[in-house]
Write a protein that holds these residues in place. Structure first.
Motif, PDB file in Angstrom:
ATOM      1  N   ARG A  70       0.835  -1.209   0.000  1.00  0.00           N
ATOM      2  CA  ARG A  70       0.000   0.000   0.000  1.00  0.00           C
ATOM      3  C   ARG A  70       0.872   1.262   0.000  1.00  0.00           C
ATOM      4  O   ARG A  70       0.626   2.199  -0.762  1.00  0.00           O
ATOM      5  CB  ARG A  70      -0.942  -0.015   1.202  1.00  0.00           C
ATOM      6  CG  ARG A  70      -1.940   1.110   1.208  1.00  0.00           C
ATOM      7  CD  ARG A  70      -2.982   0.996   2.317  1.00  0.00           C
ATOM      8  NE  ARG A  70      -2.408   0.667   3.610  1.00  0.00           N
ATOM      9  CZ  ARG A  70      -2.466  -0.539   4.196  1.00  0.00           C
ATOM     10  NH1 ARG A  70      -3.094  -1.527   3.592  1.00  0.00           N
ATOM     11  NH2 ARG A  70      -1.918  -0.748   5.368  1.00  0.00           N
ATOM     12  N   GLU A  71       1.913   1.296   0.836  1.00  0.00           N
ATOM     13  CA  GLU A  71       2.794   2.474   0.891  1.00  0.00           C
ATOM     14  C   GLU A  71       3.497   2.707  -0.442  1.00  0.00           C
ATOM     15  O   GLU A  71       3.572   3.842  -0.923  1.00  0.00           O
ATOM     16  CB  GLU A  71       3.846   2.290   1.992  1.00  0.00           C
ATOM     17  CG  GLU A  71       3.298   2.393   3.393  1.00  0.00           C
ATOM     18  CD  GLU A  71       4.288   1.931   4.456  1.00  0.00           C
ATOM     19  OE1 GLU A  71       5.490   1.766   4.135  1.00  0.00           O
ATOM     20  OE2 GLU A  71       3.857   1.722   5.599  1.00  0.00           O
ATOM     21  N   ARG A  72       4.004   1.651  -1.040  1.00  0.00           N
ATOM     22  CA  ARG A  72       4.729   1.794  -2.309  1.00  0.00           C
ATOM     23  C   ARG A  72       3.796   2.173  -3.451  1.00  0.00           C
ATOM     24  O   ARG A  72       4.162   2.929  -4.340  1.00  0.00           O
ATOM     25  CB  ARG A  72       5.518   0.533  -2.622  1.00  0.00           C
ATOM     26  CG  ARG A  72       6.686   0.377  -1.663  1.00  0.00           C
ATOM     27  CD  ARG A  72       7.574  -0.778  -1.988  1.00  0.00           C
ATOM     28  NE  ARG A  72       8.680  -0.819  -1.031  1.00  0.00           N
ATOM     29  CZ  ARG A  72       9.403  -1.877  -0.794  1.00  0.00           C
ATOM     30  NH1 ARG A  72       9.183  -3.004  -1.439  1.00  0.00           N
ATOM     31  NH2 ARG A  72      10.379  -1.835   0.093  1.00  0.00           N
ATOM     32  N   MET A  73       2.585   1.618  -3.406  1.00  0.00           N
ATOM     33  CA  MET A  73       1.620   1.976  -4.455  1.00  0.00           C
ATOM     34  C   MET A  73       1.181   3.426  -4.316  1.00  0.00           C
ATOM     35  O   MET A  73       1.051   4.139  -5.308  1.00  0.00           O
ATOM     36  CB  MET A  73       0.420   1.036  -4.418  1.00  0.00           C
ATOM     37  CG  MET A  73       0.765  -0.336  -4.939  1.00  0.00           C
ATOM     38  SD  MET A  73      -0.657  -1.260  -5.454  1.00  0.00           S
ATOM     39  CE  MET A  73      -1.257  -0.279  -6.804  1.00  0.00           C
ATOM     40  N   GLU A  74       0.951   3.858  -3.098  1.00  0.00           N
ATOM     41  CA  GLU A  74       0.556   5.257  -2.888  1.00  0.00           C
ATOM     42  C   GLU A  74       1.648   6.195  -3.387  1.00  0.00           C
ATOM     43  O   GLU A  74       1.364   7.186  -4.061  1.00  0.00           O
ATOM     44  CB  GLU A  74       0.275   5.498  -1.405  1.00  0.00           C
ATOM     45  CG  GLU A  74      -0.282   6.873  -1.135  1.00  0.00           C
ATOM     46  CD  GLU A  74      -0.767   7.048   0.293  1.00  0.00           C
ATOM     47  OE1 GLU A  74      -0.788   8.215   0.735  1.00  0.00           O
ATOM     48  OE2 GLU A  74      -1.113   6.055   0.953  1.00  0.00           O
ATOM     49  N   ASP A  75       2.898   5.862  -3.101  1.00  0.00           N
ATOM     50  CA  ASP A  75       4.013   6.670  -3.585  1.00  0.00           C
ATOM     51  C   ASP A  75       4.044   6.695  -5.112  1.00  0.00           C
ATOM     52  O   ASP A  75       4.179   7.755  -5.722  1.00  0.00           O
ATOM     53  CB  ASP A  75       5.334   6.108  -3.036  1.00  0.00           C
ATOM     54  CG  ASP A  75       6.535   6.842  -3.611  1.00  0.00           C
ATOM     55  OD1 ASP A  75       6.666   8.060  -3.364  1.00  0.00           O
ATOM     56  OD2 ASP A  75       7.337   6.197  -4.321  1.00  0.00           O
ATOM     57  N   MET A  76       3.894   5.521  -5.734  1.00  0.00           N
ATOM     58  CA  MET A  76       3.922   5.439  -7.194  1.00  0.00           C
ATOM     59  C   MET A  76       2.770   6.234  -7.814  1.00  0.00           C
ATOM     60  O   MET A  76       2.954   7.002  -8.757  1.00  0.00           O
ATOM     61  CB  MET A  76       3.836   3.979  -7.648  1.00  0.00           C
ATOM     62  CG  MET A  76       3.772   3.813  -9.155  1.00  0.00           C
ATOM     63  SD  MET A  76       3.049   2.255  -9.692  1.00  0.00           S
ATOM     64  CE  MET A  76       1.372   2.390  -9.129  1.00  0.00           C
ATOM     65  N   ILE A  77       1.576   6.057  -7.267  1.00  0.00           N
ATOM     66  CA  ILE A  77       0.381   6.729  -7.800  1.00  0.00           C
ATOM     67  C   ILE A  77       0.550   8.247  -7.736  1.00  0.00           C
ATOM     68  O   ILE A  77       0.275   8.957  -8.698  1.00  0.00           O
ATOM     69  CB  ILE A  77      -0.876   6.272  -7.033  1.00  0.00           C
ATOM     70  CG1 ILE A  77      -1.199   4.812  -7.383  1.00  0.00           C
ATOM     71  CG2 ILE A  77      -2.058   7.185  -7.314  1.00  0.00           C
ATOM     72  CD1 ILE A  77      -2.206   4.150  -6.443  1.00  0.00           C
ATOM     73  N   LYS A  78       1.020   8.745  -6.604  1.00  0.00           N
ATOM     74  CA  LYS A  78       1.176  10.196  -6.448  1.00  0.00           C
ATOM     75  C   LYS A  78       2.349  10.731  -7.259  1.00  0.00           C
ATOM     76  O   LYS A  78       2.265  11.810  -7.845  1.00  0.00           O
ATOM     77  CB  LYS A  78       1.322  10.547  -4.973  1.00  0.00           C
ATOM     78  CG  LYS A  78       0.010  10.384  -4.221  1.00  0.00           C
ATOM     79  CD  LYS A  78       0.120  10.796  -2.789  1.00  0.00           C
ATOM     80  CE  LYS A  78      -1.242  10.721  -2.123  1.00  0.00           C
ATOM     81  NZ  LYS A  78      -1.183  11.067  -0.706  1.00  0.00           N
ATOM     82  N   ARG A  79       3.444   9.976  -7.294  1.00  0.00           N
ATOM     83  CA  ARG A  79       4.623  10.423  -8.046  1.00  0.00           C
ATOM     84  C   ARG A  79       4.316  10.511  -9.539  1.00  0.00           C
ATOM     85  O   ARG A  79       4.695  11.464 -10.214  1.00  0.00           O
ATOM     86  CB  ARG A  79       5.787   9.462  -7.780  1.00  0.00           C
ATOM     87  CG  ARG A  79       7.134   9.958  -8.201  1.00  0.00           C
ATOM     88  CD  ARG A  79       8.276   9.092  -7.677  1.00  0.00           C
ATOM     89  NE  ARG A  79       7.940   7.730  -7.302  1.00  0.00           N
ATOM     90  CZ  ARG A  79       7.911   6.690  -8.141  1.00  0.00           C
ATOM     91  NH1 ARG A  79       8.201   6.856  -9.408  1.00  0.00           N
ATOM     92  NH2 ARG A  79       7.605   5.478  -7.711  1.00  0.00           N
ATOM     93  N   LEU A  80       3.613   9.498 -10.067  1.00  0.00           N
ATOM     94  CA  LEU A  80       3.279   9.489 -11.494  1.00  0.00           C
ATOM     95  C   LEU A  80       1.988  10.241 -11.803  1.00  0.00           C
ATOM     96  O   LEU A  80       1.704  10.523 -12.960  1.00  0.00           O
ATOM     97  CB  LEU A  80       3.154   8.044 -11.997  1.00  0.00           C
ATOM     98  CG  LEU A  80       4.415   7.195 -11.946  1.00  0.00           C
ATOM     99  CD1 LEU A  80       4.116   5.778 -12.412  1.00  0.00           C
ATOM    100  CD2 LEU A  80       5.518   7.817 -12.792  1.00  0.00           C
ATOM    101  N   ARG A  81       1.194  10.496 -10.762  1.00  0.00           N
ATOM    102  CA  ARG A  81      -0.104  11.169 -10.892  1.00  0.00           C
ATOM    103  C   ARG A  81      -1.015  10.369 -11.825  1.00  0.00           C
ATOM    104  O   ARG A  81      -1.489  10.861 -12.848  1.00  0.00           O
ATOM    105  CB  ARG A  81       0.083  12.598 -11.390  1.00  0.00           C
ATOM    106  CG  ARG A  81      -1.169  13.431 -11.312  1.00  0.00           C
ATOM    107  CD  ARG A  81      -0.918  14.867 -11.763  1.00  0.00           C
ATOM    108  NE  ARG A  81      -2.133  15.587 -11.981  1.00  0.00           N
ATOM    109  CZ  ARG A  81      -2.864  16.169 -11.048  1.00  0.00           C
ATOM    110  NH1 ARG A  81      -2.491  16.118  -9.805  1.00  0.00           N
ATOM    111  NH2 ARG A  81      -3.976  16.806 -11.356  1.00  0.00           N
ATOM    112  N   VAL A  82      -1.249   9.124 -11.457  1.00  0.00           N
ATOM    113  CA  VAL A  82      -2.113   8.261 -12.262  1.00  0.00           C
ATOM    114  C   VAL A  82      -3.421   7.982 -11.526  1.00  0.00           C
ATOM    115  O   VAL A  82      -3.443   7.862 -10.305  1.00  0.00           O
ATOM    116  CB  VAL A  82      -1.427   6.919 -12.637  1.00  0.00           C
ATOM    117  CG1 VAL A  82      -0.264   7.159 -13.567  1.00  0.00           C
ATOM    118  CG2 VAL A  82      -0.991   6.142 -11.428  1.00  0.00           C
TER     119      VAL A  82
END
Length: 196
Positions: free
Chosen positions: A108-120
């Protein structure tokens, strides 16, 4: 992705994260250690053995725009970069973001980071990869659905809560499966084409 979002802003278009999607390999287990124990064999098989794509097939003529070529996109398919895949370790895969794996909290933490970083706004979850057996896929999928997804819902808050313009919707004038099956059942066998 920054270039894409800069262009969206320049064009004065909707900046809803739903405009962008991303495919991500995800392996969820009870703990980070269990994720490595269960999934490393299959992820290493996929990355070390299955990514042999002839660079010419990955980048056919006319596939990229001049701007894409100038930006150096799709370089991961060059021969020297493909050689890297043959040497990756589990640690490389996880730390490099090729695979998001671990306990539900870690995923969950890594996905949240990825989602926000890429803005997807849409993540295509690749929950099966390589030669992973059915039971491991089901185990990972169930943990992901029950313990990771609820924590990611509403990640963009109220600002984009009503932004449904990028969600899939059925076509108004679509072929209905039940109609085509009824038509198909009228024929005892497939109609034959003209004799050769």
């Amino acid at each position: 992705m920054d270039g894409y979002w800069n262009r969206v802003s320049e064009m004065d278009k909707s900046e809803t994260p739903g405009r962008a999607g991303f495919a991500q390999i995800i392996c969820t287990a009870a703990t980070d250690e269990e994720a490595e124990e269960l999934y490393s064999e299959h992820m290493l098989y996929f990355f070390n053995r299955c990514l042999h794509v002839f660079p010419g097939f990955a980048d056919p003529p006319g596939y990229r725009t001049v701007k894409t070529i100038q930006a150096g996109k799709l370089d991961q398919f060059r021969k020297e970069n493909q050689a890297l895949f043959k040497r990756l370790t589990w640690k490389d895969l996880v730390e490099g973001g090729y695979v998001i794996a671990g306990s539900p909290d870690t995923v969950r933490e890594r996905m949240e980071d990825m989602i926000k970083r890429l803005r997807v706004g849409t993540v295509f979850c690749l929950l099966h990869m390589g030669n992973m057996p059915d039971w491991k896929t089901r185990y990972s999928s169930q943990l992901f659905a029950e313990k990771v997804m609820p924590g990611l819902r509403g990640i963009w808050g109220d600002e984009f809560a009503d932004a449904e313009d990028w969600w899939c919707k059925p076509m108004a004038e679509r072929v209905r499966p039940e109609d085509t099956m009824a038509d198909a059942r009228r024929y005892p066998e497939m109609p034959k084409g003209p004799a050769a």
